[in-house]
Design a protein around this motif. Structure first.
Motif, PDB file in Angstrom:
ATOM      1  N   GLY A 228     -22.083  -1.872 -24.192  1.00 13.90           N
ATOM      2  CA  GLY A 228     -22.707  -3.145 -23.840  1.00 13.90           C
ATOM      3  C   GLY A 228     -21.752  -4.174 -23.277  1.00 13.90           C
ATOM      4  O   GLY A 228     -22.036  -5.372 -23.290  1.00 13.90           O
ATOM      5  N   ARG A 229     -20.614  -3.734 -22.766  1.00 12.35           N
ATOM      6  CA  ARG A 229     -19.598  -4.660 -22.260  1.00 12.35           C
ATOM      7  C   ARG A 229     -20.028  -5.265 -20.927  1.00 12.35           C
ATOM      8  O   ARG A 229     -20.719  -4.633 -20.140  1.00 12.35           O
ATOM      9  N   GLN A 230     -19.602  -6.508 -20.678  1.00 16.70           N
ATOM     10  CA  GLN A 230     -19.916  -7.153 -19.408  1.00 16.70           C
ATOM     11  C   GLN A 230     -18.960  -6.659 -18.334  1.00 16.70           C
ATOM     12  O   GLN A 230     -17.745  -6.745 -18.469  1.00 16.70           O
ATOM     13  N   ILE A 231     -19.530  -6.159 -17.240  1.00 12.70           N
ATOM     14  CA  ILE A 231     -18.744  -5.621 -16.136  1.00 12.70           C
ATOM     15  C   ILE A 231     -18.741  -6.584 -14.954  1.00 12.70           C
ATOM     16  O   ILE A 231     -17.701  -6.909 -14.391  1.00 12.70           O
ATOM     17  N   GLY A 232     -19.918  -7.032 -14.563  1.00 10.89           N
ATOM     18  CA  GLY A 232     -20.037  -7.925 -13.418  1.00 10.89           C
ATOM     19  C   GLY A 232     -19.972  -9.387 -13.822  1.00 10.89           C
ATOM     20  O   GLY A 232     -19.816  -9.733 -14.995  1.00 10.89           O
ATOM     21  N   THR A 233     -20.112 -10.248 -12.826  1.00 11.87           N
ATOM     22  CA  THR A 233     -20.056 -11.696 -13.034  1.00 11.87           C
ATOM     23  C   THR A 233     -21.327 -12.331 -12.506  1.00 11.87           C
ATOM     24  O   THR A 233     -21.725 -12.079 -11.368  1.00 11.87           O
ATOM     25  N   LEU A 234     -21.956 -13.137 -13.330  1.00 12.67           N
ATOM     26  CA  LEU A 234     -23.150 -13.877 -12.940  1.00 12.67           C
ATOM     27  C   LEU A 234     -22.737 -15.300 -12.577  1.00 12.67           C
ATOM     28  O   LEU A 234     -22.055 -15.968 -13.362  1.00 12.67           O
ATOM     29  N   VAL A 235     -23.133 -15.753 -11.388  1.00 11.68           N
ATOM     30  CA  VAL A 235     -22.659 -17.027 -10.851  1.00 11.68           C
ATOM     31  C   VAL A 235     -23.831 -17.978 -10.632  1.00 11.68           C
ATOM     32  O   VAL A 235     -24.840 -17.606 -10.029  1.00 11.68           O
ATOM     33  N   SER A 236     -23.687 -19.185 -11.137  1.00 11.34           N
ATOM     34  CA  SER A 236     -24.639 -20.257 -10.865  1.00 11.34           C
ATOM     35  C   SER A 236     -24.099 -21.110  -9.721  1.00 11.34           C
ATOM     36  O   SER A 236     -22.933 -21.510  -9.734  1.00 11.34           O
ATOM     37  N   THR A 237     -24.958 -21.386  -8.745  1.00 10.67           N
ATOM     38  CA  THR A 237     -24.549 -22.126  -7.549  1.00 10.67           C
ATOM     39  C   THR A 237     -25.347 -23.413  -7.424  1.00 10.67           C
ATOM     40  O   THR A 237     -26.570 -23.401  -7.528  1.00 10.67           O
ATOM     41  N   ILE A 238     -24.649 -24.514  -7.218  1.00  7.18           N
ATOM     42  CA  ILE A 238     -25.270 -25.799  -6.896  1.00  7.18           C
ATOM     43  C   ILE A 238     -24.591 -26.299  -5.628  1.00  7.18           C
ATOM     44  O   ILE A 238     -23.374 -26.515  -5.619  1.00  7.18           O
ATOM     45  N   ALA A 239     -25.360 -26.468  -4.568  1.00  4.44           N
ATOM     46  CA  ALA A 239     -24.759 -26.777  -3.269  1.00  4.44           C
ATOM     47  C   ALA A 239     -25.635 -27.735  -2.481  1.00  4.44           C
ATOM     48  O   ALA A 239     -26.850 -27.823  -2.688  1.00  4.44           O
ATOM     49  N   THR A 240     -24.985 -28.451  -1.569  1.00  3.66           N
ATOM     50  CA  THR A 240     -25.648 -29.350  -0.634  1.00  3.66           C
ATOM     51  C   THR A 240     -25.273 -28.933   0.783  1.00  3.66           C
ATOM     52  O   THR A 240     -24.155 -28.473   1.018  1.00  3.66           O
ATOM     53  N   GLN A 241     -26.182 -29.100   1.701  1.00  3.10           N
ATOM     54  CA  GLN A 241     -25.936 -28.705   3.086  1.00  3.10           C
ATOM     55  C   GLN A 241     -24.737 -29.455   3.660  1.00  3.10           C
ATOM     56  O   GLN A 241     -24.685 -30.685   3.642  1.00  3.10           O
ATOM     57  N   ASN A 242     -23.764 -28.692   4.142  1.00  2.74           N
ATOM     58  CA  ASN A 242     -22.524 -29.249   4.711  1.00  2.74           C
ATOM     59  C   ASN A 242     -21.824 -30.196   3.734  1.00  2.74           C
ATOM     60  O   ASN A 242     -21.188 -31.175   4.144  1.00  2.74           O
ATOM     61  N   GLY A 243     -21.953 -29.900   2.444  1.00  5.02           N
ATOM     62  CA  GLY A 243     -21.362 -30.766   1.429  1.00  5.02           C
ATOM     63  C   GLY A 243     -20.690 -29.963   0.335  1.00  5.02           C
ATOM     64  O   GLY A 243     -20.208 -28.848   0.557  1.00  5.02           O
ATOM     65  N   CYS A 244     -20.668 -30.527  -0.848  1.00  2.00           N
ATOM     66  CA  CYS A 244     -19.993 -29.898  -1.980  1.00  2.00           C
ATOM     67  C   CYS A 244     -20.765 -28.676  -2.465  1.00  2.00           C
ATOM     68  O   CYS A 244     -21.979 -28.572  -2.291  1.00  2.00           O
ATOM     69  N   VAL A 245     -20.037 -27.780  -3.089  1.00  2.00           N
ATOM     70  CA  VAL A 245     -20.637 -26.613  -3.733  1.00  2.00           C
ATOM     71  C   VAL A 245     -19.880 -26.360  -5.028  1.00  2.00           C
ATOM     72  O   VAL A 245     -18.658 -26.527  -5.093  1.00  2.00           O
ATOM     73  N   PHE A 246     -20.623 -25.981  -6.064  1.00  2.00           N
ATOM     74  CA  PHE A 246     -20.022 -25.729  -7.370  1.00  2.00           C
ATOM     75  C   PHE A 246     -20.497 -24.370  -7.872  1.00  2.00           C
ATOM     76  O   PHE A 246     -21.692 -24.150  -8.073  1.00  2.00           O
ATOM     77  N   PHE A 247     -19.529 -23.473  -8.057  1.00  2.00           N
ATOM     78  CA  PHE A 247     -19.797 -22.144  -8.592  1.00  2.00           C
ATOM     79  C   PHE A 247     -19.356 -22.115 -10.054  1.00  2.00           C
ATOM     80  O   PHE A 247     -18.228 -22.487 -10.375  1.00  2.00           O
ATOM     81  N   ASP A 248     -20.248 -21.650 -10.922  1.00  2.00           N
ATOM     82  CA  ASP A 248     -19.943 -21.560 -12.349  1.00  2.00           C
ATOM     83  C   ASP A 248     -20.281 -20.168 -12.852  1.00  2.00           C
ATOM     84  O   ASP A 248     -21.356 -19.634 -12.551  1.00  2.00           O
TER      85      ASP A 248
ATOM     86  N   ALA B 191     -29.252  -7.400 -15.945  1.00  2.00           N
ATOM     87  CA  ALA B 191     -29.234  -5.942 -16.027  1.00  2.00           C
ATOM     88  C   ALA B 191     -28.160  -5.349 -15.133  1.00  2.00           C
ATOM     89  O   ALA B 191     -27.779  -4.191 -15.299  1.00  2.00           O
ATOM     90  N   SER B 192     -27.661  -6.132 -14.186  1.00  2.00           N
ATOM     91  CA  SER B 192     -26.663  -5.633 -13.246  1.00  2.00           C
ATOM     92  C   SER B 192     -25.235  -5.893 -13.696  1.00  2.00           C
ATOM     93  O   SER B 192     -24.303  -5.387 -13.076  1.00  2.00           O
ATOM     94  N   ILE B 193     -25.035  -6.682 -14.733  1.00  2.00           N
ATOM     95  CA  ILE B 193     -23.669  -7.040 -15.113  1.00  2.00           C
ATOM     96  C   ILE B 193     -23.262  -6.506 -16.477  1.00  2.00           C
ATOM     97  O   ILE B 193     -22.084  -6.540 -16.817  1.00  2.00           O
ATOM     98  N   TYR B 194     -24.208  -6.001 -17.255  1.00  2.00           N
ATOM     99  CA  TYR B 194     -23.888  -5.482 -18.581  1.00  2.00           C
ATOM    100  C   TYR B 194     -24.076  -3.972 -18.628  1.00  2.00           C
ATOM    101  O   TYR B 194     -24.992  -3.428 -18.012  1.00  2.00           O
ATOM    102  N   GLN B 195     -23.212  -3.307 -19.365  1.00  2.00           N
ATOM    103  CA  GLN B 195     -23.397  -1.888 -19.620  1.00  2.00           C
ATOM    104  C   GLN B 195     -24.498  -1.689 -20.662  1.00  2.00           C
ATOM    105  O   GLN B 195     -24.893  -2.621 -21.360  1.00  2.00           O
ATOM    106  N   SER B 196     -24.971  -0.469 -20.760  1.00  2.00           N
ATOM    107  CA  SER B 196     -25.948  -0.150 -21.788  1.00  2.00           C
ATOM    108  C   SER B 196     -25.304  -0.260 -23.163  1.00  2.00           C
ATOM    109  O   SER B 196     -24.099  -0.061 -23.327  1.00  2.00           O
ATOM    110  N   ASP B 197     -26.123  -0.570 -24.143  1.00  2.00           N
ATOM    111  CA  ASP B 197     -25.604  -0.682 -25.506  1.00  2.00           C
ATOM    112  C   ASP B 197     -25.046   0.644 -26.001  1.00  2.00           C
ATOM    113  O   ASP B 197     -24.147   0.679 -26.843  1.00  2.00           O
ATOM    114  N   SER B 198     -25.575   1.749 -25.475  1.00  2.00           N
ATOM    115  CA  SER B 198     -25.111   3.060 -25.920  1.00  2.00           C
ATOM    116  C   SER B 198     -23.684   3.358 -25.475  1.00  2.00           C
ATOM    117  O   SER B 198     -23.030   4.238 -26.033  1.00  2.00           O
ATOM    118  N   VAL B 199     -23.198   2.627 -24.472  1.00  2.00           N
ATOM    119  CA  VAL B 199     -21.816   2.821 -24.018  1.00  2.00           C
ATOM    120  C   VAL B 199     -20.976   1.569 -24.249  1.00  2.00           C
ATOM    121  O   VAL B 199     -19.956   1.375 -23.603  1.00  2.00           O
TER     122      VAL B 199
END
Length: 285
Positions: free
Chosen positions: A128-148, A118-126
């Motif tokens: 419905g375009r995507q404005i923000g970016t939704l990020v998936s995070t997979i991380a390990t303590q003091n190790g690798c991190v992957f943002f998608d 709800a925070s990244i898409y506009q309303s359909d009445s205007v």
């Protein structure tokens, strides 16, 4: 120039090098600096998949004979595994960058989407375009991190990303937003951030952030780092978000793994040393 900018990006992490800063440092035009920035991003996109493969193999080898206590037993996982193994457990979570405010929606409420989408898409009445970016995070303590960069939080979207990063043999910590993981990862554990207190004087429980050493604060901490780094950019369109996220993922992960490990893995054939034309995971509009 490329090697210098790459080295400076690694040294200055978590601060990012913008095109304007590259232009001033090298005394070149903004257009040339922008092209150099894009080269760094494409290079990072190639290497981050190799680091993901190294990360996957390391988790598979580390946790192949490791078992976790049952949830019903109420045993502390950190005491059961020990600090060394416990720190290698991957954590996953999602976050939003550049959310769409009501003002950008012409003061119209977003009624179609719920949760973070709800925070990244506009309303359909205007539109419905995507404005923000939704990020998936997979991380390990003091190790690798992957943002998608992802369009939503559905299992069909998050599942393939988690599957190619975390093996079935590995434990996985998350919050209650991943209920479908219980049927896939036997060692998956989740923390309930909305747990209610047994004491009537309080609404929420004290252990809603960490219970029996189960939490996803490693992923949340990396998301805070991500937001701090991206504050240097005014705004990033969702269609280009994957390139920026891969750049940050590579710089963070290479500091944990080391460039020698990546080069050695390529020489031994553990990961392919062939550059491919990088395609965006999703066709953002």
């Amino acid at each position: 120039m490329f090697g210098y900018i790459l080295e400076e990006s690694i040294i200055q992490f978590p601060k990012v090098l913008t095109s304007v800063e590259i232009s001033k440092r090298l005394s070149i035009s903004y257009k040339s600096a922008r092209l150099l920035k894009q080269r760094i991003q494409v290079f990072s996109s190639h290497q981050v998949e190799k680091l993901r493969r190294i990360y996957y193999d390391d988790l598979k080898e580390t946790f192949k004979d490791v078992t976790l206590p049952k949830v019903e037993d109420g045993k502390d996982i950190k005491k059961h595994l020990g600090k060394k193994l416990y720190r290698k457990i991957p954590h996953t979570d999602t976050a939003v960058l550049y959310s769409a405010s009501q003002r950008s929606n012409q003061f119209r409420k977003r009624f179609r989407h719920g949760g973070l989408t709800a925070s990244i898409y506009q309303s359909d009445s205007v539109g419905g375009r995507q404005i923000g970016t939704l990020v998936s995070t997979i991380a390990t303590q003091n190790g690798c991190v992957f943002f998608d960069s992802i369009p939503d939080q559905k299992a069909n979207t998050l599942g393939p990303l988690i599957r190619k990063t975390v093996p079935y043999e590995s434990p996985l910590f998350s919050d209650e937003g991943y209920p479908w993981l219980y049927g896939i990862y036997k060692k998956h554990r989740a923390i309930n951030h909305q747990a209610h207190s047994k004491d009537k004087r309080y609404k929420l429980a004290r252990n809603r952030w960490s219970k029996l050493s189960v939490h996803n604060q490693v992923a949340e901490g990396n998301q805070r780092l991500l937001k701090s780094a991206f504050s240097a950019y005014c705004y990033i369109k969702p269609r280009y978000s994957t390139l920026y996220l891969n750049e940050l993922s590579f710089i963070k992960s290479i500091q944990a793994v080391g460039m020698d490990t990546l080069v050695t893995a390529q020489r031994k054939g553990v990961v392919p040393n062939v550059s491919k034309i990088y395609n965006l995971t999703y066709n953002f509009k």
